[in-house]
Design a protein around this motif. Structure first.
Motif, PDB file in Angstrom:
ATOM      1  N   LEU A 169      -1.783 -14.590   6.349  1.00  0.00           N
ATOM      2  CA  LEU A 169      -1.148 -14.538   7.663  1.00  0.00           C
ATOM      3  C   LEU A 169       0.038 -13.583   7.719  1.00  0.00           C
ATOM      4  CD1 LEU A 169      -1.256 -18.323   8.644  1.00  0.00           C
ATOM      5  CD2 LEU A 169      -2.616 -16.463   9.617  1.00  0.00           C
ATOM      6  N   VAL A 170       0.785 -13.476   6.633  1.00  0.00           N
ATOM      7  CA  VAL A 170       1.967 -12.601   6.644  1.00  0.00           C
ATOM      8  C   VAL A 170       1.603 -11.147   6.951  1.00  0.00           C
ATOM      9  CG1 VAL A 170       3.781 -11.594   5.199  1.00  0.00           C
ATOM     10  CG2 VAL A 170       3.440 -14.058   5.221  1.00  0.00           C
ATOM     11  N   PRO A 171       0.619 -10.533   6.255  1.00  0.00           N
ATOM     12  CA  PRO A 171       0.260  -9.156   6.617  1.00  0.00           C
ATOM     13  C   PRO A 171      -0.238  -9.022   8.057  1.00  0.00           C
ATOM     14  CG  PRO A 171      -0.634  -9.728   4.473  1.00  0.00           C
ATOM     15  CD  PRO A 171      -0.137 -11.003   5.087  1.00  0.00           C
ATOM     16  N   LYS A 172      -0.961 -10.038   8.539  1.00  0.00           N
ATOM     17  CA  LYS A 172      -1.453  -9.996   9.926  1.00  0.00           C
ATOM     18  C   LYS A 172      -0.293 -10.105  10.915  1.00  0.00           C
ATOM     19  CE  LYS A 172      -6.111 -11.745   9.117  1.00  0.00           C
ATOM     20  NZ  LYS A 172      -6.766 -10.524   9.644  1.00  0.00           N
ATOM     21  N   PHE A 173       0.644 -10.985  10.630  1.00  0.00           N
ATOM     22  CA  PHE A 173       1.794 -11.171  11.512  1.00  0.00           C
ATOM     23  C   PHE A 173       2.646  -9.895  11.570  1.00  0.00           C
ATOM     24  CE2 PHE A 173       6.247 -12.431  12.169  1.00  0.00           C
ATOM     25  CZ  PHE A 173       6.131 -13.085  13.391  1.00  0.00           C
ATOM     26  N   LEU A 174       2.774  -9.224  10.427  1.00  0.00           N
ATOM     27  CA  LEU A 174       3.553  -7.987  10.363  1.00  0.00           C
ATOM     28  C   LEU A 174       2.756  -6.764  10.818  1.00  0.00           C
ATOM     29  CD1 LEU A 174       5.309  -8.500   6.897  1.00  0.00           C
ATOM     30  CD2 LEU A 174       6.283  -8.886   9.156  1.00  0.00           C
ATOM     31  N   LYS A 175       1.456  -6.975  11.090  1.00  0.00           N
ATOM     32  CA  LYS A 175       0.555  -5.881  11.475  1.00  0.00           C
ATOM     33  C   LYS A 175       0.602  -4.738  10.453  1.00  0.00           C
ATOM     34  CE  LYS A 175       0.921  -6.970  16.415  1.00  0.00           C
ATOM     35  NZ  LYS A 175       1.273  -6.486  17.770  1.00  0.00           N
ATOM     36  N   THR A 176       0.485  -5.135   9.192  1.00  0.00           N
ATOM     37  CA  THR A 176       0.595  -4.192   8.083  1.00  0.00           C
ATOM     38  C   THR A 176      -0.632  -3.295   7.996  1.00  0.00           C
ATOM     39  OG1 THR A 176       1.873  -5.825   6.841  1.00  0.00           O
ATOM     40  CG2 THR A 176       0.942  -3.984   5.592  1.00  0.00           C
ATOM     41  N   ASP A 177      -0.402  -2.008   7.809  1.00  0.00           N
ATOM     42  CA  ASP A 177      -1.473  -1.065   7.507  1.00  0.00           C
ATOM     43  C   ASP A 177      -1.807  -1.235   6.029  1.00  0.00           C
ATOM     44  OD1 ASP A 177      -3.099   1.078   6.852  1.00  0.00           O
ATOM     45  OD2 ASP A 177      -2.024   2.514   8.120  1.00  0.00           O
ATOM     46  N   MET A 178      -2.819  -2.038   5.736  1.00  0.00           N
ATOM     47  CA  MET A 178      -3.110  -2.418   4.356  1.00  0.00           C
ATOM     48  C   MET A 178      -3.491  -1.224   3.492  1.00  0.00           C
ATOM     49  SD  MET A 178      -2.389  -5.581   4.329  1.00  0.00           S
ATOM     50  CE  MET A 178      -3.091  -6.317   2.855  1.00  0.00           C
ATOM     51  N   ALA A 179      -4.202  -0.266   4.057  1.00  0.00           N
ATOM     52  CA  ALA A 179      -4.601   0.914   3.286  1.00  0.00           C
ATOM     53  C   ALA A 179      -3.379   1.717   2.858  1.00  0.00           C
ATOM     54  CB  ALA A 179      -5.557   1.782   4.102  1.00  0.00           C
ATOM     55  N   ALA A 180      -2.452   1.934   3.790  1.00  0.00           N
ATOM     56  CA  ALA A 180      -1.242   2.696   3.477  1.00  0.00           C
ATOM     57  C   ALA A 180      -0.355   1.933   2.496  1.00  0.00           C
ATOM     58  CB  ALA A 180      -0.472   2.990   4.766  1.00  0.00           C
ATOM     59  N   GLU A 181      -0.228   0.633   2.713  1.00  0.00           N
ATOM     60  CA  GLU A 181       0.587  -0.192   1.816  1.00  0.00           C
ATOM     61  C   GLU A 181      -0.008  -0.219   0.421  1.00  0.00           C
ATOM     62  OE1 GLU A 181       3.898  -2.494   0.958  1.00  0.00           O
ATOM     63  OE2 GLU A 181       3.400  -1.580   2.891  1.00  0.00           O
ATOM     64  N   ARG A 182      -1.331  -0.280   0.344  1.00  0.00           N
ATOM     65  CA  ARG A 182      -2.009  -0.286  -0.953  1.00  0.00           C
ATOM     66  C   ARG A 182      -1.805   1.037  -1.676  1.00  0.00           C
ATOM     67  NH1 ARG A 182      -6.283  -2.274   0.679  1.00  0.00           N
ATOM     68  NH2 ARG A 182      -7.390  -0.387   1.283  1.00  0.00           N
ATOM     69  N   ALA A 183      -1.872   2.143  -0.954  1.00  0.00           N
ATOM     70  CA  ALA A 183      -1.680   3.457  -1.562  1.00  0.00           C
ATOM     71  C   ALA A 183      -0.273   3.582  -2.143  1.00  0.00           C
ATOM     72  CB  ALA A 183      -1.935   4.551  -0.524  1.00  0.00           C
ATOM     73  N   ARG A 184       0.738   3.136  -1.394  1.00  0.00           N
ATOM     74  CA  ARG A 184       2.117   3.210  -1.891  1.00  0.00           C
ATOM     75  C   ARG A 184       2.310   2.303  -3.103  1.00  0.00           C
ATOM     76  NH1 ARG A 184       3.315   3.297   3.758  1.00  0.00           N
ATOM     77  NH2 ARG A 184       3.536   1.013   3.766  1.00  0.00           N
ATOM     78  N   PHE A 185       1.721   1.120  -3.033  1.00  0.00           N
ATOM     79  CA  PHE A 185       1.875   0.166  -4.128  1.00  0.00           C
ATOM     80  C   PHE A 185       1.213   0.671  -5.398  1.00  0.00           C
ATOM     81  CE2 PHE A 185       0.281  -3.652  -6.401  1.00  0.00           C
ATOM     82  CZ  PHE A 185       1.499  -4.232  -6.705  1.00  0.00           C
ATOM     83  N   GLU A 186      -0.005   1.184  -5.284  1.00  0.00           N
ATOM     84  CA  GLU A 186      -0.725   1.659  -6.464  1.00  0.00           C
ATOM     85  C   GLU A 186      -0.080   2.904  -7.044  1.00  0.00           C
ATOM     86  OE1 GLU A 186      -4.750   2.010  -5.095  1.00  0.00           O
ATOM     87  OE2 GLU A 186      -5.243  -0.062  -5.673  1.00  0.00           O
ATOM     88  N   ALA A 187       0.527   3.729  -6.196  1.00  0.00           N
ATOM     89  CA  ALA A 187       1.237   4.906  -6.688  1.00  0.00           C
ATOM     90  C   ALA A 187       2.434   4.493  -7.539  1.00  0.00           C
ATOM     91  CB  ALA A 187       1.697   5.765  -5.517  1.00  0.00           C
ATOM     92  N   ALA A 188       3.133   3.461  -7.099  1.00  0.00           N
ATOM     93  CA  ALA A 188       4.284   2.955  -7.849  1.00  0.00           C
ATOM     94  C   ALA A 188       3.858   2.295  -9.150  1.00  0.00           C
ATOM     95  CB  ALA A 188       5.066   1.971  -6.994  1.00  0.00           C
ATOM     96  N   GLN A 189       2.602   1.778  -9.166  1.00  0.00           N
ATOM     97  CA  GLN A 189       2.089   1.083 -10.347  1.00  0.00           C
ATOM     98  C   GLN A 189       1.489   2.041 -11.368  1.00  0.00           C
ATOM     99  OE1 GLN A 189       1.710  -2.600 -10.871  1.00  0.00           O
ATOM    100  NE2 GLN A 189       3.410  -2.442  -9.443  1.00  0.00           N
ATOM    101  N   ASN A 190       1.285   3.286 -10.996  1.00  0.00           N
ATOM    102  CA  ASN A 190       0.593   4.242 -11.853  1.00  0.00           C
ATOM    103  C   ASN A 190       1.354   4.462 -13.151  1.00  0.00           C
ATOM    104  OD1 ASN A 190      -1.124   6.208 -12.826  1.00  0.00           O
ATOM    105  ND2 ASN A 190      -0.142   7.850 -11.666  1.00  0.00           N
ATOM    106  N   VAL A 191       0.687   4.216 -14.248  1.00  0.00           N
ATOM    107  CA  VAL A 191       1.335   4.390 -15.549  1.00  0.00           C
ATOM    108  C   VAL A 191       0.689   5.507 -16.364  1.00  0.00           C
ATOM    109  CG1 VAL A 191       2.081   2.008 -15.684  1.00  0.00           C
ATOM    110  CG2 VAL A 191      -0.164   2.629 -16.557  1.00  0.00           C
ATOM    111  N   GLY A 192      -0.126   6.310 -15.743  1.00  0.00           N
ATOM    112  CA  GLY A 192      -0.734   7.427 -16.446  1.00  0.00           C
ATOM    113  C   GLY A 192      -1.890   6.984 -17.316  1.00  0.00           C
ATOM    114  N   ASP A 193      -2.017   7.607 -18.502  1.00  0.00           N
ATOM    115  CA  ASP A 193      -3.127   7.299 -19.397  1.00  0.00           C
ATOM    116  C   ASP A 193      -3.011   5.881 -19.923  1.00  0.00           C
ATOM    117  OD1 ASP A 193      -3.049  10.622 -20.849  1.00  0.00           O
ATOM    118  OD2 ASP A 193      -4.075   9.840 -19.066  1.00  0.00           O
TER     119      ASP A 193
END
Length: 385
Positions: A169-193
Motif C-alpha cells: 500500500l505504501v508505494p501505491k499511496f505515494l504513487k511511486t514510479d516503481m521502475a525508476a525507483e528500482r533503477a536508482r536502488f539497483e544502481a546504488a547496490q551495484n558492487v561490480g564484479d
C-alpha cells in the motif's frame, strides 16, 4: 458440518494431502486482487488458519523445513551485496531495528498498564504481532505461563497480513514510479564484479548448487545452537531463523572456498525461497489456527485490536524515522521495516512488489538486530510488568 467432518476424516492422516491442499487453495485466495492489492503468499496463511481451526494438523517439521529453506535462500541472494550495503547504512539499520522493537515494547507496556490485559497474554501478543517465534519462547520462559502462546496466536495472523499489506500500500499511496525507483536502488547496490568472477577456474560439485545450499543449512543449524547468556540469567540464540540466514549471507558473499564453488543458481534460490515461505506459513498457520476462534471468544475480540496496534504503531514509526530522519530510499525503508518487524512473509511480498531481490539486503541487515531486541523486550516485559 457433516461434509467438513467427512473431509477431515478422509485426509487427516495424509500430511502431504493437507499441506498441498492448503497451498493450492491459499495461492488461489492470495491471487485475488482488490484495488490492485493482493495477499500473495499470505493467502496461504489465512487458509492454513481455517484448516487449523477445523482440527487439521501438520508436523512441526514442515514449518521448520520451510523456514530454513526460505531464510537460507534469502541469505544467498542478499550475500553478494549485503556487506557493502550494510557498511553504507549500518547505523541506520541498527537504529531502525532498535526503534521498531522499542515502539512495539512500549505499546505492549501501555496495553498492560492502561487496558489491564495480563502481562503473559500481552507479551505473547507482542511476539505474535512482530511474528517472532524466538520472542515467544522468551515470553513463555519469562512469564512461566502458557497464556503467552494464546496471545501469540491472537496477534500472529495480523502480524503477517498487516506487514504484507503495508509494503504494497505504501508505494501505491505515494504513487511511486516503481521502475525508476528500482533503477536508482539497483544502481546504488551495484558492487561490480561478484566474487565468482575473481576465480576463473572453480570446481563445481553440482550445477544447481544444492550441495552448497545444504552446507549453508548445516552451518546455519550449528550457529542456531550457540547460546549466548544475557543479563538476569536469560539466554539468546539465533535459532532456525537467524542461523541459516547468517550462513547463507556468508557463503553467498564469498562465493567459493579455495577452488570449490559455493554458487547456487538464482533460479534454484528463487524456487526454494517461495517453496520455503509457503511451507512455513502452512505449518505456522495450522498451528495458530487451532483454538483461534475459541480464544477470541474467551478473551474478547478487543485482544485482536490490541495485537493489531502492536503491529501497526512500530511500522508507522519506523517508516517515519527511516524516510524523514534517516533519508533512506523507499526500497531500503520497506526492506528494513520487514526486517525490523522480523516478517519473513512480507519480504517475499516486497521482492515481488519491487521486482528486485536486492531489497533482501536491507531485511537481512535489520533482522538480526530486531531479533535480539525482541527477545530482550519480551523477557524484560515478562519479568518486570
Amino acid at each position: 458440518m457433516e461434509i467438513i467432518t467427512w473431509f477431515r476424516e478422509s485426509v487427516m492422516g495424509n500430511t502431504l494431502m493437507v499441506v498441498f491442499l492448503v497451498a493450492f487453495i491459499g495461492y488461489l485466495v492470495g491471487s485475488i486482487k482488490i484495488r490492485g492489492v493482493e495477499l500473495g503468499t499470505a493467502g496461504v496463511l489465512l487458509v492454513a488458519l481455517v484448516f487449523g481451526h477445523f482440527g487439521f494438523e501438520v508436523p512441526d517439521l514442515v514449518r521448520e523445513l520451510g523456514l530454513i529453506c526460505f531464510v537460507t535462500s534469502v541469505g544467498f541472494i542478499a550475500g553478494p551485496k549485503f556487506f557493502r550495503n550494510f557498511k553504507l547504512n549500518a547505523k541506520s539499520y541498527i537504529l531502525l531495528g532498535l526503534i521498531i522493537i522499542v515502539a512495539g515494547a512500549l505499546t505492549t507496556a501501555a496495553i498492560i498498564e492502561i487496558a489491564g490485559v495480563p502481562s503473559d497474554i500481552s507479551v505473547g501478543m507482542m511476539s505474535g504481532a512482530l511474528t517472532s517465534t524466538p520472542g515467544l519462547a522468551a515470553a513463555i520462559d519469562a512469564t512461566g505461563s502458557a497464556n503467552a502462546s494464546v496471545g501469540y496466536g491472537i496477534a500472529y495472523p495480523f502480524g503477517v497480513v498487516g506487514v504484507v499489506l503495508f509494503v504494497q500500500l505504501v508505494p501505491k499511496f505515494l504513487k511511486t514510479d516503481m521502475a525508476a525507483e528500482r533503477a536508482r536502488f539497483e544502481a546504488a547496490q551495484n558492487v561490480g564484479d561478484d566474487a565468482l568472477k575473481k576465480k576463473e577456474k572453480l570446481f563445481i560439485v553440482d550445477e544447481m548448487g544444492l550441495c552448497s545450499f545444504a552446507l549453508a543449512i548445516v552451518l546455519g543449524i550449528i550457529l542456531a545452537k550457540i547460546v549466548i547468556p544475557l543479563p538476569g540469567g536469560a539466554e539468546f540464540s539465533l535459532g532456525t531463523s537467524g542461523g541459516p540466514l547468517i550462513a547463507g549471507l556468508i557463503l553467498g558473499h564469498f562465493g567459493y572456498v579455495g577452488n570449490i564453488s559455493l554458487h547456487v543458481e538464482k533460479s534454484v534460490l528463487e524456487c526454494l525461497r517461495e517453496f520455503g515461505l509457503a511451507m512455513f506459513l502452512i505449518g505456522a498457520g495450522v498451528e495458530a489456527g487451532a483454538g483461534f476462534i475459541e480464544i477470541l471468544k474467551e478473551q474478547g475480540l478487543i485482544l485482536f485490536v490490541y495485537g493489531a496496534l502492536i503491529t501497526l504503531i512500530p511500522m508507522f514509526i519506523g517508516y517515519f524515522v527511516a524516510v524523514k530522519m534517516m533519508k533512506l530510499s523507499l526500497f531500503n525503508t520497506l526492506g528494513s521495516i520487514c526486517g525490523g518487524m522480523t516478517s519473513t512473509p512480507a519480504l517475499g511480498t516486497l521482492i515481488r512488489v519491487t521486482g528486485t531481490d536486492d531489497v533482501a539486503s536491507a531485511y537481512a541487515a535489520t533482522y538480526p538486530v530486531a531479533l535480539v531486541f525482541v527477545v530482550l523486550s519480551c523477557q524484560f516485559i515478562g519479568i518486570f510488568l
